[in-house]
Design a protein around this motif. Structure first.
Motif, PDB file in Angstrom:
ATOM      1  N   PRO A 117     111.560  59.851   6.971  1.00 52.59           N
ATOM      2  CA  PRO A 117     113.152  60.244   5.536  1.00 52.59           C
ATOM      3  C   PRO A 117     113.861  58.761   4.632  1.00 52.59           C
ATOM      4  O   PRO A 117     112.721  57.437   4.930  1.00 52.59           O
ATOM      5  CB  PRO A 117     114.504  60.761   5.888  1.00 52.59           C
ATOM      6  CG  PRO A 117     113.958  59.974   7.351  1.00 52.59           C
ATOM      7  CD  PRO A 117     112.548  60.172   8.293  1.00 52.59           C
ATOM      8  N   ALA A 167     104.127  59.561   7.872  1.00 51.44           N
ATOM      9  CA  ALA A 167     103.811  60.992   6.681  1.00 51.44           C
ATOM     10  C   ALA A 167     105.952  62.018   6.651  1.00 51.44           C
ATOM     11  O   ALA A 167     106.143  62.569   5.019  1.00 51.44           O
ATOM     12  CB  ALA A 167     103.502  61.950   7.005  1.00 51.44           C
ATOM     13  N   GLU A 168     106.621  61.579   7.350  1.00 51.25           N
ATOM     14  CA  GLU A 168     107.493  62.772   7.305  1.00 51.25           C
ATOM     15  C   GLU A 168     109.106  61.253   6.717  1.00 51.25           C
ATOM     16  O   GLU A 168     110.074  61.597   7.441  1.00 51.25           O
ATOM     17  CB  GLU A 168     107.760  63.653   8.541  1.00 51.25           C
ATOM     18  CG  GLU A 168     106.531  64.816   8.940  1.00 51.25           C
ATOM     19  CD  GLU A 168     106.325  65.569   9.481  1.00 51.25           C
ATOM     20  OE1 GLU A 168     107.670  65.295  10.471  1.00 51.25           O
ATOM     21  OE2 GLU A 168     105.845  66.522  10.124  1.00 51.25           O
ATOM     22  N   ARG A 214     108.838  60.027  18.349  1.00 55.68           N
ATOM     23  CA  ARG A 214     107.489  61.360  18.733  1.00 55.68           C
ATOM     24  C   ARG A 214     107.213  61.306  19.367  1.00 55.68           C
ATOM     25  O   ARG A 214     107.366  62.504  19.978  1.00 55.68           O
ATOM     26  CB  ARG A 214     107.026  61.835  17.398  1.00 55.68           C
ATOM     27  CG  ARG A 214     106.687  62.712  16.494  1.00 55.68           C
ATOM     28  CD  ARG A 214     105.710  62.582  15.155  1.00 55.68           C
ATOM     29  NE  ARG A 214     104.885  63.848  14.870  1.00 55.68           N
ATOM     30  CZ  ARG A 214     106.152  64.315  14.316  1.00 55.68           C
ATOM     31  NH1 ARG A 214     106.586  63.802  12.964  1.00 55.68           N
ATOM     32  NH2 ARG A 214     105.415  65.185  13.618  1.00 55.68           N
ATOM     33  N   LEU A 244     101.794  60.532  11.884  1.00 54.29           N
ATOM     34  CA  LEU A 244     102.633  62.175  11.794  1.00 54.29           C
ATOM     35  C   LEU A 244     104.323  61.372  10.926  1.00 54.29           C
ATOM     36  O   LEU A 244     104.820  62.027  10.247  1.00 54.29           O
ATOM     37  CB  LEU A 244     102.529  62.690  12.356  1.00 54.29           C
ATOM     38  CG  LEU A 244     101.087  64.108  12.605  1.00 54.29           C
ATOM     39  CD1 LEU A 244     101.248  64.478  13.851  1.00 54.29           C
ATOM     40  CD2 LEU A 244     101.223  64.673  11.312  1.00 54.29           C
ATOM     41  N   SER A 283     105.171  58.358   3.114  1.00 57.12           N
ATOM     42  CA  SER A 283     105.951  59.235   2.746  1.00 57.12           C
ATOM     43  C   SER A 283     106.403  58.316   1.676  1.00 57.12           C
ATOM     44  O   SER A 283     107.083  58.130   0.575  1.00 57.12           O
ATOM     45  CB  SER A 283     106.876  60.112   3.195  1.00 57.12           C
ATOM     46  OG  SER A 283     108.089  59.016   4.140  1.00 57.12           O
TER      47      SER A 283
END
Length: 508
Positions: A336, A333-334, A140, A330, A301
């Motif tokens: 998968p 948090a995302e 990212r 971030l 997550s």
């Protein structure tokens, strides 16, 4: 027009667009190009995984000779092959393809730019999840210039293959390394040459090959032997073997960072609160010893206390390679779900609370005593009408196998599990322990069935008496060789052809 012409030239621009050319492969391996020139965009050692433009590396394995599958690999789109005998396709001819794979991996590691950073990850549990989280965080922040080993490519073939697949323009490389015998990690880490080496945890995985957990800790500590000068070691502060790890790390690392919940952790968990979405809100503190005293708050997550702690290792490694901690937060948090490693699915389920669906937790890829306890505890923390578990045997536990299997009775009781389906001969010890508990006054409500294998387990789960019902949560976990993935596939496909439109399958 002048702005386009003045576009800045970066150091990575010196690298070509192909992953490898035939001449580069030949130079790296000491081989010779034959059958025509070629360039490749990927690499594979399994002909079933070959994609268009790949290099097929024909290895001579214990069970099969990869050269038998060269024609099939080219039929699937291979652009070239690495072989030890002439074939009727473009290839590089070498004396030994296994040695050539290692040589190509070493060249791949050597050709990335000096400012690029490489992270190695090992541990008895959690290493694949940490590797994936690190990749998500660094990819990212680098806008797509991160690379990692896929799946669990962490052995003497998977690690060099993962290096071969690394583009020369890579800014961050993340490599998982595993072992089940002493000395294996030492060889792998010298191929990877990490700037940062992470040990997630020490647990009795593969303990059948070792004298005890202390010996496992010593074997995992071999990862520090390949550290680049000035490198960082990241180790679990809460492990009873932390001092063994710290001593080994101190011989090779310029900095040793401990992560965990204790006051002596350099990256310490301050708070972990469950979120509405099933994850965890984490607050962590970096000590002054890390060179960046601060507190961070971010969401993970993935559910479970083990993920909250492992996220500290991720953040410590991101900081050590100069990554963006905000982007890392971030990404966490995302993040998968990982198939076979905690992926959650909604499956079709009748009766029960009338919702039409149940929660399936897929942990079918791997199991050891530590990860079993962690995931059973997470099942206990999951809101559900009933909690069910399908538990497969834990492999390579040696003489202590019976004791480790029987010890799972306690966390099952604590988690409030209503039914347990035990799969594999090794689970006889747990069946015996559950039988004794059932006959006591402590937990008379636990039901269990013990079957020899996954096929019999599939029949049990498909029966009306054992089929998941609406509102249930069912955990499926076991060593990969037990084959519980077939149960996951069968359950996630339930209801796919129902005529009343009540399909409830899909990821959570």
């Amino acid at each position: 027009m002048s702005a386009i012409l003045d576009w800045p030239i970066e150091a990575s621009d010196r690298h070509g667009t192909a992953l490898w050319t035939a001449s580069e492969i030949a130079e790296a391996t000491g081989g010779s190009v034959a059958g025509g020139d070629f360039a490749v965009s990927g690499a594979a050692t399994d002909s079933r995984e070959v994609m268009d433009g790949d290099l097929f590396i024909a290895l001579l394995g214990e069970a099969a000779d990869g050269h038998r599958f060269v024609d099939g690999a080219f039929a699937k789109g291979a652009a070239g092959a690495l072989v030890d005998r002439a074939v009727a396709h473009p290839h590089v001819l070498v004396g030994d393809t296994t040695l050539a794979l290692d040589a190509l991996g070493r060249t791949a590691r050597a050709r990335i730019d000096a400012e690029a950073r490489v992270i190695g990850v090992t541990g008895s549990a959690g290493k694949t999840g940490v590797k994936e989280a690190l990749y998500a965080a660094l990819d990212r922040s680098s806008r797509g210039q991160a690379h990692r080993s896929v799946k669990s490519y962490n052995n003497h073939v998977g690690v060099p293959l993962s290096l071969v697949r690394m583009p020369a323009r890579t800014r961050f490389g993340i490599f998982e390394m595993g072992m089940n015998h002493a000395g294996e990690l030492a060889a792998l880490t010298r191929l990877v040459r990490p700037h940062v080496a992470v040990v997630t945890t020490i647990a009795p995985a593969h303990i059948g090959h070792f004298s005890g957990e202390a010996a496992i800790a010593e074997a995992k500590a071999e990862i520090f032997e390949g550290l680049e000068p000035g490198g960082t070691a990241i180790i679990p502060a809460d492990s009873p073997h932390v001092e063994v790890l710290a001593a080994a790390a101190g011989r090779h690392a310029a900095r040793v960072v401990r992560f965990g919940t204790g006051a002596d952790a350099d990256v310490r968990l301050i708070d972990a609160l469950p979120t509405a979405g099933g994850g965890t809100l984490v607050t962590t503190e970096f000590a002054a010893s890390t060179g960046m005293a601060r507190k961070l708050c971010y969401t993970v997550s993935q559910p479970g206390a083990h993920w909250a702690v492992n996220s500290l290792a991720v953040m410590a490694a991101v900081a050590a390679v100069g990554g963006d901690l905000g982007a890392a937060g971030l990404a966490l948090a995302e993040l998968p779900d990982l198939a076979g490693r905690g992926a959650r699915h909604r499956i079709f389920a009748e009766d029960g609370d009338g919702s039409g669906s149940a929660l399936l937790i897929d942990e079918s890829y791997n199991a050891n005593p530590a990860s079993m306890r962690a995931t059973i505890a997470q099942l206990g923390a999951t809101p559900a009408r009933r909690r069910l578990a399908v538990l497969g045997a834990m492999k390579e536990l040696g003489e202590a196998g019976e004791r480790y299997h029987a010890a799972l009775a306690e966390p099952l009781v604590a988690a409030g599990v209503a039914r347990v389906l035990l799969v594999g001969a090794e689970m006889a010890a747990l069946a015996d322990a559950l039988g004794k508990i059932e006959r006591s006054s402590l937990a008379a409500g636990i039901e269990f069935v013990h079957v020899p294998g996954a096929a019999a387990a599939a029949e049990i789960v498909a029966s009306p008496d054992w089929a998941p019902q609406g509102g249930d949560a069912i955990l499926i976990k076991g060593s990969n060789s037990v084959g519980l993935g077939v149960l996951v596939k069968a359950l996630t496909q339930r209801g796919a052809n129902t005529s009343d439109g009540r399909l409830a399958t899909g990821d959570v």
